[in-house]
Design an enzyme around this catalytic site. Structure first.
Site, PDB file in Angstrom:
ATOM      1  N   ARG A  57      49.148  47.091  33.677  1.00 27.26           N
ATOM      2  CA  ARG A  57      47.909  47.811  33.343  1.00 27.26           C
ATOM      3  C   ARG A  57      48.121  49.322  33.329  1.00 27.26           C
ATOM      4  O   ARG A  57      47.475  50.041  32.567  1.00 27.26           O
ATOM      5  CB  ARG A  57      46.811  47.424  34.350  1.00 27.26           C
ATOM      6  CG  ARG A  57      45.395  47.863  33.949  1.00 27.26           C
ATOM      7  CD  ARG A  57      44.374  47.185  34.852  1.00 27.26           C
ATOM      8  NE  ARG A  57      43.001  47.378  34.408  1.00 27.26           N
ATOM      9  CZ  ARG A  57      42.174  48.290  34.890  1.00 27.26           C
ATOM     10  NH1 ARG A  57      42.571  49.094  35.842  1.00 27.26           N
ATOM     11  NH2 ARG A  57      40.940  48.380  34.433  1.00 27.26           N
ATOM     12  N   ILE A  83      38.598  51.195  29.915  1.00 24.18           N
ATOM     13  CA  ILE A  83      39.335  49.930  30.030  1.00 24.18           C
ATOM     14  C   ILE A  83      38.569  49.146  31.097  1.00 24.18           C
ATOM     15  O   ILE A  83      38.194  49.706  32.133  1.00 24.18           O
ATOM     16  CB  ILE A  83      40.817  50.185  30.423  1.00 24.18           C
ATOM     17  CG1 ILE A  83      41.599  48.894  30.640  1.00 24.18           C
ATOM     18  CG2 ILE A  83      40.942  51.026  31.676  1.00 24.18           C
ATOM     19  CD1 ILE A  83      43.119  49.140  30.865  1.00 24.18           C
ATOM     20  N   SER A  84      38.273  47.868  30.837  1.00 21.75           N
ATOM     21  CA  SER A  84      37.441  47.091  31.767  1.00 21.75           C
ATOM     22  C   SER A  84      38.143  46.878  33.107  1.00 21.75           C
ATOM     23  O   SER A  84      39.367  46.927  33.213  1.00 21.75           O
ATOM     24  CB  SER A  84      37.109  45.725  31.169  1.00 21.75           C
ATOM     25  OG  SER A  84      36.613  45.859  29.864  1.00 21.75           O
ATOM     26  N   GLN A  85      37.322  46.600  34.092  1.00 20.90           N
ATOM     27  CA  GLN A  85      37.803  46.238  35.447  1.00 20.90           C
ATOM     28  C   GLN A  85      38.712  45.002  35.323  1.00 20.90           C
ATOM     29  O   GLN A  85      38.380  44.081  34.560  1.00 20.90           O
ATOM     30  CB  GLN A  85      36.542  45.922  36.251  1.00 20.90           C
ATOM     31  CG  GLN A  85      36.711  45.484  37.659  1.00 20.90           C
ATOM     32  CD  GLN A  85      35.382  44.958  38.198  1.00 20.90           C
ATOM     33  OE1 GLN A  85      34.406  44.810  37.453  1.00 20.90           O
ATOM     34  NE2 GLN A  85      35.353  44.670  39.469  1.00 20.90           N
ATOM     35  N   PRO A  86      39.828  44.943  36.069  1.00 17.66           N
ATOM     36  CA  PRO A  86      40.733  43.788  35.948  1.00 17.66           C
ATOM     37  C   PRO A  86      40.015  42.444  36.113  1.00 17.66           C
ATOM     38  O   PRO A  86      40.278  41.488  35.373  1.00 17.66           O
ATOM     39  CB  PRO A  86      41.747  44.010  37.077  1.00 17.66           C
ATOM     40  CG  PRO A  86      41.713  45.478  37.349  1.00 17.66           C
ATOM     41  CD  PRO A  86      40.350  45.969  36.997  1.00 17.66           C
TER      42      PRO A  86
END
Ligand code: SAH
Length: 232
Positions: A57, A83-86
């Site tokens: 990431r 970028i979205s949360q994992p």
């Protein structure tokens, strides 16, 4: 001369071990992220967990965000986007119930991270990004990382990508106000779409296309950037 060569050699060794050290710290952070943020919160699909352990990431965020790359949060990637949360990436990927031979469409390429995670799991990934600089950066990044099964297009996600339709699954990573009809059209019968719906408050839905129409299941409340309409 010899002295110069010697110090160049030392510098090389130091730099390389510095990079190696940094990489191993990221590796540790990534494994920790999977354990604490995903496994404990209901991400059980072994293939999804494996992909989340593998995809780096930190290579998808700006360098000044490196240190935060494995935090339990979304991160800015420029142009007002994130970028979205994992956890959300893993959750949406798991919800789409993917198979190795699937052809998947993603709306909202952003950094390219979600596309990379998908590409670890399925045969073909098509991803559309409305902001050209983000589309271009993601395309180069994914190429450099060696992904040969991802195609990035600069365009409007509401129109889908007819050329490669129908898709086994569609993952929408920006929020429209309602289910985009053209995307339903480009989904196979039996295909799944994971999409956040709403303007202020949003809810994530799993949509399954049937011969007779669509089945819509509510998954969880979420926060995404809005899916914007192009001017043309
Ligand atoms: N999936 C991305 C994060 C997405 S953020 C990742 O893994 O990094 C949402 C993205 O959707 C933003 O980059 C935004 O520019 C894009 N977007 C918004 N509206 C869109 C539209 N109509 N078509 C395609 N992309 C859109």
């Amino acid at each position: 001369m010899i002295k110069l060569l010697f110090s160049a050699l030392i510098a090389l060794v130091l730099t390389n071990s510095g990079i190696a050290l940094e990489e191993s710290v990221f590796e540790l952070n990534r494994q920790e992220m999977v354990k604490t943020q995903l496994e404990t919160r209901g991400i059980t699909d072994a293939k999804v967990l494996k992909a989340m352990r593998k995809v780096k990431r930190h290579l998808f965020v700006p360098t000044h965000q490196f240190i935060s790359a494995y935090n339990d949060s979304p991160l800015p990637i420029g142009y007002g986007q994130t970028i979205s949360q994992p956890y959300i990436v893993a959750y949406m990927t798991q919800a789409a119930r993917l198979f190795p031979d699937d052809r998947v469409l993603e709306i909202g390429t952003g950094s390219g991270y979600q596309a990379a995670v998908l590409a670890e799991l399925v045969k073909e990934v098509y991803t559309i990004e409305i902001l050209k600089p983000l589309a271009d950066t993601a395309r180069v990044r994914l190429e450099e990382l060696g992904y040969r099964n991802i195609k990035v297009k600069h365009g409007d996600g509401y129109k889908g990508w007819k050329e490669y339709a129908p898709y086994d699954a569609i993952i929408v990573t920006a929020a429209p106000d309602e289910v985009p009809e053209e995307l339903v059209r480009q989904l196979k019968v039996g295909g799944r779409m994971v999409v956040p719906i709403g303007s202020f408050f949003q809810e994530l839905y799993l949509i399954t296309k049937r011969e007779s129409g669509i089945k819509q299941e509510l998954l969880l409340p979420v926060v995404f950037v809005p899916m914007i309409h192009s001017s043309d």
